[in-house]
Design an enzyme around this catalytic site. Sequence first.
Site, short mmCIF file in Angstrom:
data_model
loop_
_atom_site.label_atom_id
_atom_site.label_comp_id
_atom_site.label_asym_id
_atom_site.label_seq_id
_atom_site.Cartn_x
_atom_site.Cartn_y
_atom_site.Cartn_z
N LYS A 15 0.78 -1.30 -0.09
CA LYS A 15 -0.06 0.02 0.00
C LYS A 15 0.84 1.26 -0.14
O LYS A 15 0.64 2.35 -0.69
CB LYS A 15 -0.82 0.07 1.30
CG LYS A 15 -2.07 -0.67 1.37
CD LYS A 15 -3.00 -0.54 2.30
CE LYS A 15 -2.46 -0.53 3.62
NZ LYS A 15 -1.96 -1.54 3.95
N LYS A 37 -2.20 9.62 6.81
CA LYS A 37 -2.11 8.52 7.47
C LYS A 37 -3.19 8.40 8.78
O LYS A 37 -2.49 9.11 9.55
CB LYS A 37 -0.79 7.88 7.79
CG LYS A 37 -0.78 6.52 8.30
CD LYS A 37 -0.82 5.75 7.31
CE LYS A 37 -0.72 4.20 7.85
NZ LYS A 37 -0.72 3.12 6.79
N ASP A 50 4.52 5.57 7.74
CA ASP A 50 4.35 5.45 6.17
C ASP A 50 4.47 6.74 5.46
O ASP A 50 4.83 6.53 4.16
CB ASP A 50 3.00 4.61 6.07
CG ASP A 50 3.08 3.22 6.48
OD1 ASP A 50 4.18 2.50 6.56
OD2 ASP A 50 1.81 2.49 6.89
N ALA A 111 -4.80 1.40 7.26
CA ALA A 111 -4.04 0.52 7.97
C ALA A 111 -4.38 -1.04 7.69
O ALA A 111 -5.67 -1.32 8.05
CB ALA A 111 -3.89 0.79 9.41
N SER A 171 3.02 -5.48 -5.59
CA SER A 171 4.42 -6.10 -5.78
C SER A 171 4.23 -7.10 -6.68
O SER A 171 4.05 -8.35 -6.37
CB SER A 171 4.72 -6.63 -4.22
OG SER A 171 6.21 -7.04 -4.25
N PRO A 200 6.44 -2.95 -9.52
CA PRO A 200 7.64 -4.11 -9.45
C PRO A 200 8.01 -4.45 -8.22
O PRO A 200 8.15 -3.41 -7.08
CB PRO A 200 8.66 -3.62 -10.17
CG PRO A 200 8.05 -2.27 -10.97
CD PRO A 200 7.06 -1.88 -10.09
#
Length: 233
Positions: A15, A37, A50, A111, A171, A200
């Site tokens: 994320k 966040k 994050d 989250a 990913s 990637p």
Amino acid sequence: MSVLFVTGTGTEIGKTVTTAAIAAAALARGRSVAVLKPAQTGVTADETGDAAEVERLAGPVTTLELARFPEPLAPATAARRAGLPPVRPQDVAEAAAKLDASHDLVLVEGAGGLLVRFDAEGHTLADAARLADAPVLMVAQAGLGTLNATALTAMALRSYGLDSPGVVIGSWPAEPDLASRCNLADLPEAAGAPLLGLIPEDSGAVPPGTFRTTAPDWLAPALGGSGAFRIPS
């Protein structure tokens, strides 16, 4: 869309890097970006969260955390164990609205998954997105098991009356297995929305300068991508 919520179909699936890629693409187009966040868990006061990681990768964005809890738990549980007040959906919606007034794009990173509890009453990121009247981007895993998790997240979004622009694989492996390759075609059906990005694997480890120049190519134009985005055949 000027406010976009970003949720995962689970935890630790990309994320933050996805949020950074969207921010980098927006900055490359000359847009001002804020990253909100609502609840940062699993980091202490002197550790990088994050939002700061998005800034490191993407470049000059405005960052805001509403609460930070040291234990790596769901926000409601982490707040209770820390003896701190929880984050409320109204707090998130109001903070997003304030940032929206002075930025072209506000990214709100959740989250864990969509229905992780923020407080003892069971409020979630979905409640905050509904109050903010904002769409929710889904970030999913590439491989086996992702179709069910994505379908459940999409079902939950619909139950809250929330729209989703699509799904991003957080990913994408350099050598995808059979399940991952098949999921390129199957994920949009599970999500009920298009596949809008392939980040990637290990993108968070590349130099920030490289990240900023290549991130727009990982995203479809609907997320501000460069137009070079292609789904592998």
